[in-house]
Design an enzyme around this catalytic site. Sequence first.
Site, PDB file in Angstrom:
ATOM      1  N   GLY A  49       0.838  -1.181   0.000  1.00 37.97           N
ATOM      2  CA  GLY A  49       0.000   0.000   0.000  1.00 37.97           C
ATOM      3  C   GLY A  49       0.875   1.233   0.000  1.00 37.97           C
ATOM      4  CD  GLN A  54       3.302   5.791   2.823  1.00 38.61           C
ATOM      5  OE1 GLN A  54       2.336   5.205   2.357  1.00 38.61           O
ATOM      6  NE2 GLN A  54       4.336   5.156   3.351  1.00 38.61           N
ATOM      7  CB  CYS A 100       5.392   2.058   7.281  1.00 34.97           C
ATOM      8  SG  CYS A 100       4.838   3.586   6.515  1.00 34.97           S
ATOM      9  CG  LEU A 101       6.996   1.168   1.174  1.00 38.48           C
ATOM     10  CD1 LEU A 101       6.518   1.478  -0.242  1.00 38.48           C
ATOM     11  CD2 LEU A 101       8.152   0.182   1.137  1.00 38.48           C
ATOM     12  CG  HIS A 142      -0.417   0.926   7.231  1.00 38.51           C
ATOM     13  ND1 HIS A 142       0.564   0.411   8.042  1.00 38.51           N
ATOM     14  CD2 HIS A 142       0.211   1.859   6.445  1.00 38.51           C
ATOM     15  CE1 HIS A 142       1.724   1.009   7.760  1.00 38.51           C
ATOM     16  NE2 HIS A 142       1.540   1.886   6.791  1.00 38.51           N
ATOM     17  CD  GLU A 143      -0.777   2.302   2.782  1.00 40.05           C
ATOM     18  OE1 GLU A 143      -0.398   3.498   2.682  1.00 40.05           O
ATOM     19  OE2 GLU A 143       0.008   1.379   3.089  1.00 40.05           O
ATOM     20  CG  HIS A 146       0.366   6.651   5.615  1.00 36.24           C
ATOM     21  ND1 HIS A 146       1.448   7.094   6.349  1.00 36.24           N
ATOM     22  CD2 HIS A 146       0.617   5.348   5.343  1.00 36.24           C
ATOM     23  CE1 HIS A 146       2.305   6.102   6.516  1.00 36.24           C
ATOM     24  NE2 HIS A 146       1.824   5.029   5.922  1.00 36.24           N
TER      25      HIS A 146
END
Length: 175
Positions: A49, A54, A100-101, A142-143, A146
């Site tokens: 994701g 991000q 997480c990236l 999660h996304e 953000h």
Amino acid sequence: MAVLKVAQLGHPILRRRAASVPRDTLRSRDFQRFVDDLIETMREYSGVGLAAPQVHEGFQVLAVEAQKGQGEMPEIPLTVLVNPVVTLLGEAMVEDWEGCLSIPGIRGRVPRHREIRVEALDRRGEALDFTASDFYARVIQHESDHLQGIVFLDRMKSFETLTFLDEYARYWAEE
Ligand code: NI
């Protein structure tokens, strides 16, 4: 298409609330190119994701996808959500590992609601309304966090399970 630079924890954009995308914007070529780039960036870094903040864009757009053979994770179809509203359904919670990236090299266990309702627009502006559960619901939670300036660390009950990737692979991946 292009691979975009991923914002790392500490970059202020990760802590800002993203702005909703106006309907007119959806029709623009720039916006559609951005969505393509978001997807390409997610795939390039093997994320399941990625949210627009991000990649340094403060808009309410996210992409999720888990392809076959990407670890032991269940498959998730490619889903792009614009201006998503996530409603938590029921009381059931599940705890599982997340990464997480924007927080590279680290995993931790995060409790999430098992089931959610998602109302959003797709990338063409068509209305979406569906329920998601388990891993799919986890990734969307999660996304969409953000988009509110929230990262998974904020959702952990404690930091006892925080682990670097090498140690994760060595001690925890097999559980
Ligand atoms: Ni993330």
